[in-house]
Design an enzyme around this catalytic site. Structure first.
Site, mmCIF file in Angstrom:
data_model
loop_
_atom_site.group_PDB
_atom_site.id
_atom_site.type_symbol
_atom_site.label_atom_id
_atom_site.label_comp_id
_atom_site.label_asym_id
_atom_site.label_seq_id
_atom_site.Cartn_x
_atom_site.Cartn_y
_atom_site.Cartn_z
ATOM 1 N N VAL A 192 -18.182 18.424 18.702
ATOM 2 C CA VAL A 192 -17.896 19.044 19.996
ATOM 3 C C VAL A 192 -18.665 20.360 20.060
ATOM 4 O O VAL A 192 -18.650 21.143 19.106
ATOM 5 C CB VAL A 192 -16.378 19.288 20.157
ATOM 6 C CG1 VAL A 192 -16.094 20.081 21.410
ATOM 7 C CG2 VAL A 192 -15.644 17.957 20.192
ATOM 8 N N GLY A 216 -28.108 6.035 14.774
ATOM 9 C CA GLY A 216 -29.096 6.450 15.761
ATOM 10 C C GLY A 216 -29.747 5.311 16.525
ATOM 11 O O GLY A 216 -30.914 5.397 16.904
ATOM 12 N N HIS A 228 -21.865 8.095 26.755
ATOM 13 C CA HIS A 228 -20.470 7.904 26.352
ATOM 14 C C HIS A 228 -20.086 6.445 26.611
ATOM 15 O O HIS A 228 -20.381 5.904 27.677
ATOM 16 C CB HIS A 228 -19.561 8.835 27.166
ATOM 17 C CG HIS A 228 -18.128 8.722 26.779
ATOM 18 N ND1 HIS A 228 -17.636 9.234 25.603
ATOM 19 C CD2 HIS A 228 -17.074 8.126 27.398
ATOM 20 C CE1 HIS A 228 -16.346 8.960 25.514
ATOM 21 N NE2 HIS A 228 -15.974 8.296 26.586
HETATM 22 C C1 GRF Z 1 -22.449 4.822 20.518
HETATM 23 O O1 GRF Z 1 -21.440 3.901 20.758
HETATM 24 C C2 GRF Z 1 -22.242 5.990 21.408
HETATM 25 O O2 GRF Z 1 -21.843 5.674 22.696
HETATM 26 C C3 GRF Z 1 -21.135 6.663 20.668
HETATM 27 O O3 GRF Z 1 -21.520 6.584 19.316
HETATM 28 C C4 GRF Z 1 -22.305 5.440 19.137
HETATM 29 C C5 GRF Z 1 -23.613 5.867 18.577
HETATM 30 O O4 GRF Z 1 -24.334 4.829 18.060
HETATM 31 N N1 GRF Z 1 -20.894 7.956 21.166
HETATM 32 P P1 GRF Z 1 -25.819 5.100 17.569
HETATM 33 O O5 GRF Z 1 -25.784 6.218 16.523
HETATM 34 O O6 GRF Z 1 -26.651 5.464 18.755
HETATM 35 O O7 GRF Z 1 -26.238 3.801 16.942
#
Ligand code: GRF
Length: 199
Positions: free
Chosen positions: A93, A13, A110
């Site tokens: 999803v 997170g 993303h």
């Molecule tokens: C990030 O790279 C986001 O783009 C991807 O998953 C990762 C999440 O990281 N979809 P975090 O949980 O926010 O540290």
């Protein structure tokens, strides 16, 4: 009026924390809930430490029944009355039925310069393609995966010695700048995209 923001996570997170930390002072929004499909997600404890309400709805007992999982997830979400729903590393999803209920109010980050590299392994795919640049995108969520109107992009130059890991680490730092910048603008009712150069 101050907007209420719920954030969905699956892991550590770090993007969620960047969003939480940004929602202070004259920011037009405040967090109302952090929820996860994984009760062990480290981000839940971090949100709770900051005094933000949390909820966990484990997707595993639903054994692939996405609609039943989403119905269970909806309960704490609706109770928190969010105006905006931010997906931040949320790795499930979502069905069209769920997405349509939040249409125009749900954002996702993303790790690619969409429309390039929807789905997984984005950093390796950018390297394999020999791209000169890579980055991240915040977009409105629509029923199609990693699609929907683009609300912001941050880009960096790929270095000769980059690996998927070094690239992921540098893009993650950009994510932490981009997502709060987009949320602030979006919560103020402005959907014009934010573009960040390499810091
Ligand atoms: C990030 O790279 C986001 O783009 C991807 O998953 C990762 C999440 O990281 N979809 P975090 O949980 O926010 O540290």
């Amino acid at each position: 009026m101050t907007k209420r923001v719920a954030i969905l996570i699956s892991g550590g997170g770090s993007n969620m924390l960047a969003l939480l930390d940004s929602m202070t002072g004259d920011h037009p929004a405040r967090p109302c809930l952090v929820a996860s499909n994984d009760p062990a997600a480290a981000g839940l404890a971090r949100a709770a430490e900051r005094g933000v309400p949390t909820a966990a709805v484990d997707h595993r007992p639903f054994k692939g029944d996405r609609q039943a999982f989403e119905a269970a997830l909806m309960e704490p979400l609706l109770a928190a009355k969010p105006d905006i729903l931010c997906l931040a590393g949320f790795m499930r999803v979502l069905t069209e039925g769920f997405v349509s209920q939040w249409q125009g109010r749900m954002l996702n980050i993303h790790p690619s310069l969409l429309p390039k590299y929807k789905g997984l392994n984005t950093h390796a795919r950018a390297l394999e393609a020999g791209d000169a640049q890579h980055g991240c995108t915040v977009h409105e969520v629509t029923a199609a995966l990693d699609d929907g109107p683009i609300l912001g992009q941050a880009r960096l130059d790929i270095q000769n010695d980059d690996t998927p890991e070094t690239l992921a680490a540098r893009v993650l730092k950009l994510e932490h700048q981009l997502y709060p910048a987009v949320l602030r603008r979006f919560a103020a009712g402005d959907r014009s995209p934010v573009f960040l150069p390499e810091p």
